[in-house]
Design a protein around this motif. Structure first.
Motif, PDB file in Angstrom:
ATOM      1  N   TRP A  41       0.660  -1.214   0.023  1.00  0.00           N
ATOM      2  CA  TRP A  41       0.146   0.103   0.063  1.00  0.00           C
ATOM      3  C   TRP A  41       0.848   1.304  -0.083  1.00  0.00           C
ATOM      4  CZ3 TRP A  41      -4.743  -0.711  -1.172  1.00  0.00           C
ATOM      5  CH2 TRP A  41      -5.664  -1.561  -0.578  1.00  0.00           C
ATOM      6  N   ASP A  45      -2.726   5.464  -2.261  1.00  0.00           N
ATOM      7  CA  ASP A  45      -3.841   4.218  -2.084  1.00  0.00           C
ATOM      8  C   ASP A  45      -4.762   4.796  -0.921  1.00  0.00           C
ATOM      9  OD1 ASP A  45      -3.032   2.720  -3.944  1.00  0.00           O
ATOM     10  OD2 ASP A  45      -1.597   1.618  -2.660  1.00  0.00           O
ATOM     11  N   HIS A  46      -3.961   5.291   0.286  1.00  0.00           N
ATOM     12  CA  HIS A  46      -4.736   5.989   1.644  1.00  0.00           C
ATOM     13  C   HIS A  46      -5.524   7.014   1.203  1.00  0.00           C
ATOM     14  CE1 HIS A  46      -5.056   8.420   5.300  1.00  0.00           C
ATOM     15  NE2 HIS A  46      -5.352   7.146   5.781  1.00  0.00           N
ATOM     16  N   LEU A  50      -8.444   3.771  -0.282  1.00  0.00           N
ATOM     17  CA  LEU A  50      -8.490   2.279  -0.675  1.00  0.00           C
ATOM     18  C   LEU A  50      -8.050   1.614   0.544  1.00  0.00           C
ATOM     19  CD1 LEU A  50      -6.998   2.324  -4.134  1.00  0.00           C
ATOM     20  CD2 LEU A  50      -9.401   1.829  -3.465  1.00  0.00           C
ATOM     21  N   VAL A  51      -7.463   2.119   1.450  1.00  0.00           N
ATOM     22  CA  VAL A  51      -7.047   1.535   2.930  1.00  0.00           C
ATOM     23  C   VAL A  51      -6.897   2.433   4.138  1.00  0.00           C
ATOM     24  CG1 VAL A  51      -4.571   2.116   2.318  1.00  0.00           C
ATOM     25  CG2 VAL A  51      -5.041   0.079   3.603  1.00  0.00           C
ATOM     26  N   CYS A  77       1.480  -4.730   9.352  1.00  0.00           N
ATOM     27  CA  CYS A  77       1.452  -3.754   8.351  1.00  0.00           C
ATOM     28  C   CYS A  77       2.936  -4.070   7.546  1.00  0.00           C
ATOM     29  CB  CYS A  77       1.015  -2.516   8.478  1.00  0.00           C
ATOM     30  SG  CYS A  77       2.416  -1.601   9.626  1.00  0.00           S
ATOM     31  N   TYR A  86      -0.210  -4.745   2.477  1.00  0.00           N
ATOM     32  CA  TYR A  86      -0.143  -5.051   0.811  1.00  0.00           C
ATOM     33  C   TYR A  86      -1.546  -5.034   0.265  1.00  0.00           C
ATOM     34  CZ  TYR A  86      -0.878 -10.052   2.229  1.00  0.00           C
ATOM     35  OH  TYR A  86      -1.346 -11.115   2.583  1.00  0.00           O
ATOM     36  N   ARG A  87      -1.296  -4.623  -0.784  1.00  0.00           N
ATOM     37  CA  ARG A  87      -2.670  -4.515  -1.688  1.00  0.00           C
ATOM     38  C   ARG A  87      -2.769  -5.789  -2.724  1.00  0.00           C
ATOM     39  NH1 ARG A  87      -1.505  -1.983  -7.106  1.00  0.00           N
ATOM     40  NH2 ARG A  87       0.820  -1.030  -6.947  1.00  0.00           N
ATOM     41  N   ALA A  88      -1.517  -6.274  -2.939  1.00  0.00           N
ATOM     42  CA  ALA A  88      -1.861  -7.593  -3.609  1.00  0.00           C
ATOM     43  C   ALA A  88      -0.398  -8.419  -3.669  1.00  0.00           C
ATOM     44  CB  ALA A  88      -1.951  -7.096  -5.521  1.00  0.00           C
ATOM     45  N   ARG A 211      -6.421  -6.740  -3.189  1.00  0.00           N
ATOM     46  CA  ARG A 211      -7.179  -6.006  -2.427  1.00  0.00           C
ATOM     47  C   ARG A 211      -7.621  -4.704  -2.979  1.00  0.00           C
ATOM     48  NH1 ARG A 211      -3.583  -7.219   2.997  1.00  0.00           N
ATOM     49  NH2 ARG A 211      -4.379  -9.234   3.491  1.00  0.00           N
ATOM     50  N   ALA A 212      -7.178  -4.362  -4.106  1.00  0.00           N
ATOM     51  CA  ALA A 212      -7.308  -3.363  -5.152  1.00  0.00           C
ATOM     52  C   ALA A 212      -6.835  -3.590  -6.395  1.00  0.00           C
ATOM     53  CB  ALA A 212      -6.464  -2.080  -4.608  1.00  0.00           C
ATOM     54  N   PRO A 216      -4.129   0.866 -10.317  1.00  0.00           N
ATOM     55  CA  PRO A 216      -5.189   2.024  -9.788  1.00  0.00           C
ATOM     56  C   PRO A 216      -5.641   2.980 -10.952  1.00  0.00           C
ATOM     57  CG  PRO A 216      -3.502   1.797  -8.168  1.00  0.00           C
ATOM     58  CD  PRO A 216      -3.118   0.919  -9.571  1.00  0.00           C
TER      59      PRO A 216
END
Length: 221
Positions: A41, A45-46, A50-51, A77, A86-88, A211-212, A216
């Motif tokens: 992340w 993203d924040h 998204l997180v 984290c 992590y997002r992926a 997760r995203a 993006p």
């Protein structure tokens, strides 16, 4: 007397991008190896909603004042300051250069850095600081990945439409004591996953985590 000058504007050739991606991916599967990419992340993203911030290490006054995690090896984290870390987690074919051991002197003393260059597919956006894990058990941190885009007509070559590769991203082997080794799977599980055989290519849908979006919308350029 006036006249309008005619101009020819070349249109985007989508078939050219598709063909180039196909050849590139075939080469990666033919001479490369499967690698697990951990996309962390980011602050963007924040900001995009998204997180959320990590509840374990990013909610105290020190973290809020300095804008970073209060501890580097947070098990929640992994030092990113964002929930889940992590997002992926995705498996992609990649080609690596050979790495030779070397030694350099830094403020922390003598270190033996190992840097390689890697190339992989274009269907995700990586950032400096993301991790790449190999079947050898090594975990590498990416340094400023760069894209290769195919210009096949008039217009801006956005990654989603025109990218064909991440070309020669530098990556450095992480120390076994770093937060990178807290990210699942463990070393034995990683080696077992990336050593799969059978179908060509083998399926990794049971271990991948999304997760995203991999690219993006705010980073489509």
């Amino acid at each position: 007397m006036s006249y309008v000058r005619g101009e020819y504007v070349r249109s985007q050739q989508d078939w050219a991008v598709e063909q180039e991606r196909l050849r590139h991916d075939q080469a990666l599967h033919y001479i490369g190896e499967n690698a697990l990419f951990c996309l962390l992340w980011t602050a963007r993203d924040h900001d995009a909603g998204l997180v959320d911030l990590c509840q374990s290490c990013a909610s105290d006054r020190i973290s809020q004042a300095y804008g970073q995690a209060s501890r580097n090896k947070c098990p929640s984290c992994f030092g990113t300051r964002f929930e889940g870390g992590y997002r992926a987690l995705i498996v992609r074919p990649a080609v690596f250069t050979d790495a030779d051991d070397s030694q350099s002197f830094t403020a922390r003393g003598a270190v033996a850095p190992q840097e390689v260059h890697l190339e992989t597919t274009s269907d995700f956006r990586a950032h400096s600081g993301d991790y790449c894990m190999r079947a050898t058990g090594e975990r590498l941190q990416l340094r400023a990945p760069q894209r290769t885009t195919l210009r096949s007509g008039f217009g801006t070559p956005y990654q989603r439409e025109s990218a064909t590769a991440y070309n020669l991203a530098r990556a450095a082997v992480e120390d076994p004591e770093s937060a990178a080794y807290l990210i699942p799977p463990d070393t034995d599980g990683l080696i077992e996953i990336l050593s799969r055989t059978g179908s060509t290519p083998p399926s990794f849908t049971d271990v991948e985590v999304l997760r995203a979006p991999l690219i993006p919308l705010y980073e489509r350029d």
